[in-house]
Design a protein around this motif. Structure first.
Motif, PDB file in Angstrom:
ATOM      1  N   THR A   8       1.785  82.786  19.190  1.00  0.00           N
ATOM      2  CA  THR A   8       2.444  81.262  18.305  1.00  0.00           C
ATOM      3  C   THR A   8       0.832  80.909  17.673  1.00  0.00           C
ATOM      4  N   ARG A  18       6.129  77.164  22.993  1.00  0.00           N
ATOM      5  CA  ARG A  18       5.346  76.242  24.238  1.00  0.00           C
ATOM      6  C   ARG A  18       6.020  75.403  25.330  1.00  0.00           C
ATOM      7  N   THR A  30      -1.060  84.156  26.473  1.00  0.00           N
ATOM      8  CA  THR A  30      -0.608  83.281  25.380  1.00  0.00           C
ATOM      9  C   THR A  30      -1.478  83.970  24.737  1.00  0.00           C
TER      10      THR A  30
END
Ligand SMILES: N[C@@H](CCC(=O)N[C@@H](CS)C(=O)NCC(=O)O)C(=O)O
Length: 211
Positions: A8, A18, A30
């Motif tokens: 992301t 998210r 992440t």
């Protein structure tokens, strides 16, 4: 390596995913991808479109925010965010509507482009005012996409209403504001915003230069 990796950038549609990940409540790792790295060989191996977000779950890649929301609801049924039998019609109908016609209508309109009246039949959404009216009617009649229960469809459809409205790309209809307020009250939504907000702050710090 974690079972679930989330690719992301906090300033992107990754915020939708998210939020969904926080709703699911499973551990995930992440990987923040800078915009100038999206077309790198390394990231194109994840998403050949060179776009974020994406996830890798047990070796399987899923791209497209809507598909990721549905996938996560499906593989983590304990979160109860997938549709019950009598919710399936609304769930699929409005998810696909938001990811296809509605997104195209909203983004084209934001660029100042409308479908010429004589070409409306060739475009999946036809007329952007009608798209807004249809969404307005949906949320005037129902609290959530599937009626009175929050599902993964609300993460995606809700994001497609809240984010454009925040940036003045969608009119502030009463029904949209009430829907947004219901979604803003969710713990997972607020947690997701805090995490992404902290990453943005960190990205704005001066980076150490090589000696
Ligand atoms: N249809 C995709 C759209 C993804 C998308 O366009 N992401 C943007 C950020 S919001 C992006 O990666 N833009 C960078 C680029 O195209 O180079 C989805 O819903 O996930």
């Amino acid at each position: 390596m974690a079972d679930l990796i989330f690719y992301t950038n906090p300033q992107s549609r990754g915020r939708i995913v998210r939020w969904m990940l926080e709703e699911i409540g499973q551990p995930y790792e992440t990987e923040v991808i800078a915009y100038d790295q999206l077309k790198s060989e390394r990231y194109l191996a994840v998403n050949p479109m060179g776009k974020i977000p994406a996830i890798k779950h047990r070796g399987h890649i899923v791209t497209e925010s809507a598909a990721i929301c549905v996938y996560l609801a499906d593989v983590f049924p304990q979160a109860e965010l997938g549709p019950r039998e009598d919710e399936k019609a609304d769930y699929y109908r409005w998810l696909f509507y938001a990811a296809g016609p509605a997104e195209a209508a909203i983004t084209n309109r934001a660029q100042g482009w409308e479908v010429p009246a004589e070409k409306e039949r060739m475009f999946g959404y036809g007329n952007s005012d009608r798209v807004v009216a249809v969404l307005d009617e949906l949320f005037s009649l129902h609290d959530y996409v599937c009626g009175d229960r929050f599902t993964a469809a609300d993460v995606y459809v809700g994001s497609q209403i809240m984010f454009p409205m925040q940036f003045g790309m969608l009119p502030e209809r009463e029904s949209f504001i009430r829907y947004r307020d219901r979604l803003h009250a969710r713990d997972a939504y607020n947690r997701a915003n805090e995490i992404d907000g902290a990453i943005i702050v960190q990205m704005q710090q001066p980076q150490p230069q090589p000696a």
